[in-house]
Design a protein around this motif. Structure first.
Motif, mmCIF file in Angstrom:
data_model
loop_
_atom_site.group_PDB
_atom_site.id
_atom_site.type_symbol
_atom_site.label_atom_id
_atom_site.label_comp_id
_atom_site.label_asym_id
_atom_site.label_seq_id
_atom_site.Cartn_x
_atom_site.Cartn_y
_atom_site.Cartn_z
ATOM 1 N N MET A 4 0.842 -1.179 0.000
ATOM 2 C CA MET A 4 0.000 0.000 0.000
ATOM 3 C C MET A 4 0.887 1.241 0.000
ATOM 4 S SD MET A 4 -2.782 1.232 2.939
ATOM 5 C CE MET A 4 -3.838 -0.158 2.701
ATOM 6 N N SER A 5 0.531 2.220 -0.785
ATOM 7 C CA SER A 5 1.315 3.448 -0.842
ATOM 8 C C SER A 5 1.175 4.216 0.469
ATOM 9 C CB SER A 5 0.850 4.325 -2.002
ATOM 10 O OG SER A 5 -0.414 4.896 -1.714
ATOM 11 N N ILE A 6 2.129 5.094 0.705
ATOM 12 C CA ILE A 6 2.078 5.920 1.908
ATOM 13 C C ILE A 6 0.846 6.815 1.864
ATOM 14 C CG2 ILE A 6 3.267 7.733 3.211
ATOM 15 C CD1 ILE A 6 5.896 6.411 2.115
ATOM 16 N N GLN A 7 0.545 7.367 0.708
ATOM 17 C CA GLN A 7 -0.635 8.219 0.577
ATOM 18 C C GLN A 7 -1.900 7.436 0.942
ATOM 19 O OE1 GLN A 7 -0.970 10.487 -3.013
ATOM 20 N NE2 GLN A 7 -3.067 11.069 -2.605
ATOM 21 N N ALA A 8 -2.027 6.214 0.468
ATOM 22 C CA ALA A 8 -3.200 5.391 0.784
ATOM 23 C C ALA A 8 -3.271 5.087 2.279
ATOM 24 C CB ALA A 8 -3.172 4.105 -0.030
ATOM 25 N N ARG A 9 -2.123 4.844 2.905
ATOM 26 C CA ARG A 9 -2.110 4.599 4.351
ATOM 27 C C ARG A 9 -2.583 5.828 5.118
ATOM 28 N NH1 ARG A 9 3.697 2.294 4.790
ATOM 29 N NH2 ARG A 9 3.848 3.865 6.420
ATOM 30 N N ILE A 10 -2.107 6.999 4.691
ATOM 31 C CA ILE A 10 -2.535 8.250 5.336
ATOM 32 C C ILE A 10 -4.048 8.418 5.191
ATOM 33 C CG2 ILE A 10 -2.418 10.782 5.185
ATOM 34 C CD1 ILE A 10 0.592 10.412 4.451
ATOM 35 N N GLU A 11 -4.554 8.225 3.977
ATOM 36 C CA GLU A 11 -5.993 8.368 3.733
ATOM 37 C C GLU A 11 -6.788 7.391 4.592
ATOM 38 O OE1 GLU A 11 -5.936 7.732 -0.470
ATOM 39 O OE2 GLU A 11 -5.631 9.874 -0.910
ATOM 40 N N GLU A 12 -6.314 6.168 4.691
ATOM 41 C CA GLU A 12 -7.001 5.147 5.485
ATOM 42 C C GLU A 12 -7.012 5.502 6.978
ATOM 43 O OE1 GLU A 12 -5.488 0.889 6.559
ATOM 44 O OE2 GLU A 12 -6.543 0.782 4.630
ATOM 45 N N LYS A 13 -5.879 5.912 7.507
ATOM 46 C CA LYS A 13 -5.782 6.237 8.930
ATOM 47 C C LYS A 13 -6.616 7.458 9.293
ATOM 48 C CE LYS A 13 -1.413 4.009 9.960
ATOM 49 N NZ LYS A 13 -0.081 4.163 10.557
ATOM 50 N N LEU A 14 -6.713 8.427 8.395
ATOM 51 C CA LEU A 14 -7.472 9.639 8.688
ATOM 52 C C LEU A 14 -8.982 9.403 8.682
ATOM 53 C CD1 LEU A 14 -5.340 12.361 6.893
ATOM 54 C CD2 LEU A 14 -5.447 11.821 9.339
ATOM 55 N N GLN A 15 -9.419 8.251 8.193
ATOM 56 C CA GLN A 15 -10.839 7.913 8.261
ATOM 57 C C GLN A 15 -11.312 7.818 9.706
ATOM 58 O OE1 GLN A 15 -13.004 7.904 5.671
ATOM 59 N NE2 GLN A 15 -11.204 8.576 4.507
ATOM 60 N N ALA A 16 -10.391 7.601 10.638
ATOM 61 C CA ALA A 16 -10.737 7.545 12.062
ATOM 62 C C ALA A 16 -11.348 8.861 12.541
ATOM 63 C CB ALA A 16 -9.503 7.204 12.893
ATOM 64 N N LEU A 17 -11.075 9.954 11.844
ATOM 65 C CA LEU A 17 -11.629 11.264 12.210
ATOM 66 C C LEU A 17 -12.996 11.504 11.575
ATOM 67 C CD1 LEU A 17 -8.362 13.386 12.032
ATOM 68 C CD2 LEU A 17 -9.578 12.608 14.080
ATOM 69 N N GLU A 18 -13.517 10.505 10.882
ATOM 70 C CA GLU A 18 -14.825 10.594 10.246
ATOM 71 C C GLU A 18 -14.976 11.883 9.432
ATOM 72 O OE1 GLU A 18 -17.529 10.154 13.534
ATOM 73 O OE2 GLU A 18 -16.830 8.119 13.965
ATOM 74 N N PRO A 19 -14.107 12.059 8.438
ATOM 75 C CA PRO A 19 -14.103 13.329 7.694
ATOM 76 C C PRO A 19 -15.341 13.541 6.833
ATOM 77 C CG PRO A 19 -12.615 11.746 6.673
ATOM 78 C CD PRO A 19 -13.111 11.118 7.940
ATOM 79 N N ASP A 20 -15.779 14.789 6.803
ATOM 80 C CA ASP A 20 -16.795 15.206 5.841
ATOM 81 C C ASP A 20 -16.120 15.512 4.505
ATOM 82 O OD1 ASP A 20 -18.397 15.094 8.055
ATOM 83 O OD2 ASP A 20 -19.088 17.158 7.965
ATOM 84 N N HIS A 21 -14.871 15.915 4.597
ATOM 85 C CA HIS A 21 -14.063 16.208 3.408
ATOM 86 C C HIS A 21 -12.629 15.791 3.709
ATOM 87 C CE1 HIS A 21 -12.650 18.315 -0.178
ATOM 88 N NE2 HIS A 21 -11.620 18.656 0.560
ATOM 89 N N LEU A 22 -11.996 15.110 2.758
ATOM 90 C CA LEU A 22 -10.599 14.706 2.929
ATOM 91 C C LEU A 22 -9.889 14.744 1.590
ATOM 92 C CD1 LEU A 22 -8.218 13.521 4.553
ATOM 93 C CD2 LEU A 22 -9.166 11.254 4.072
ATOM 94 N N GLU A 23 -8.778 15.470 1.556
ATOM 95 C CA GLU A 23 -7.874 15.474 0.404
ATOM 96 C C GLU A 23 -6.475 15.226 0.945
ATOM 97 O OE1 GLU A 23 -8.040 18.904 -2.349
ATOM 98 O OE2 GLU A 23 -9.842 19.471 -1.207
ATOM 99 N N VAL A 24 -5.793 14.249 0.380
ATOM 100 C CA VAL A 24 -4.389 14.006 0.702
ATOM 101 C C VAL A 24 -3.632 14.138 -0.610
ATOM 102 C CG1 VAL A 24 -2.691 12.390 1.608
ATOM 103 C CG2 VAL A 24 -4.984 12.463 2.617
ATOM 104 N N GLU A 25 -2.767 15.134 -0.674
ATOM 105 C CA GLU A 25 -2.028 15.403 -1.910
ATOM 106 C C GLU A 25 -0.545 15.131 -1.697
ATOM 107 O OE1 GLU A 25 -3.214 19.160 -3.871
ATOM 108 O OE2 GLU A 25 -4.623 19.327 -2.180
ATOM 109 N N ASN A 26 0.024 14.329 -2.569
ATOM 110 C CA ASN A 26 1.458 14.083 -2.543
ATOM 111 C C ASN A 26 2.137 15.249 -3.263
ATOM 112 O OD1 ASN A 26 4.092 13.231 -2.822
ATOM 113 N ND2 ASN A 26 3.567 11.201 -3.602
ATOM 114 N N GLU A 27 2.853 16.062 -2.507
ATOM 115 C CA GLU A 27 3.538 17.223 -3.076
ATOM 116 C C GLU A 27 5.046 16.998 -3.187
ATOM 117 O OE1 GLU A 27 2.203 20.527 -0.635
ATOM 118 O OE2 GLU A 27 0.551 20.863 -2.042
ATOM 119 N N SER A 28 5.459 15.762 -3.128
ATOM 120 C CA SER A 28 6.886 15.447 -3.179
ATOM 121 C C SER A 28 7.534 15.956 -4.463
ATOM 122 C CB SER A 28 7.094 13.934 -3.047
ATOM 123 O OG SER A 28 6.539 13.464 -1.833
#
Length: 103
Positions: free
Chosen positions: A1-25
């Motif tokens: 799993m990519s790091i971005q996908a892991r971040i997105e998955e873990k942040l679901q714990a905050l029950e987001p109404d809106h979530l964007e994770v952008e890789n700016e590397s």
């Protein structure tokens, strides 16, 4: 799993109404296809009544593993649902990285 996908998955714990994770590397002086610099824009009712530092602490706790390893930089833009709706402009632009154009 990519790091971005892991971040997105873990942040679901905050029950987001809106979530964007952008890789700016790609905007930084890192090898191609790196996953080291991210911008997170998140709106959650879990942030109601919390000062920004407390919001950030919640995200840092969820992403502790990533922050001690592969993630070098994490820009956080954290809102309540009402704050997010009032923005009307989406997530803020990231500043240019000093030396980011060097390869």
């Amino acid at each position: 799993m990519s790091i971005q996908a892991r971040i997105e998955e873990k942040l679901q714990a905050l029950e987001p109404d809106h979530l964007e994770v952008e890789n700016e590397s790609h905007m930084h002086n890192v090898p191609p296809n790196s996953e080291t610099h991210f911008k997170v824009t998140l709106a959650s009712s879990r942030f109601e009544g919390l000062m920004p530092v407390k919001r950030h602490q919640q995200v840092y706790a969820l992403l502790a593993e990533e922050l001690t390893g592969p993630v070098h930089a994490l820009a956080l833009h954290l809102y309540t649902p009402q704050e997010w709706t009032a923005r009307e402009g989406g997530s803020p632009d990231s500043p240019n990285c000093r030396g980011g154009g060097r390869q």
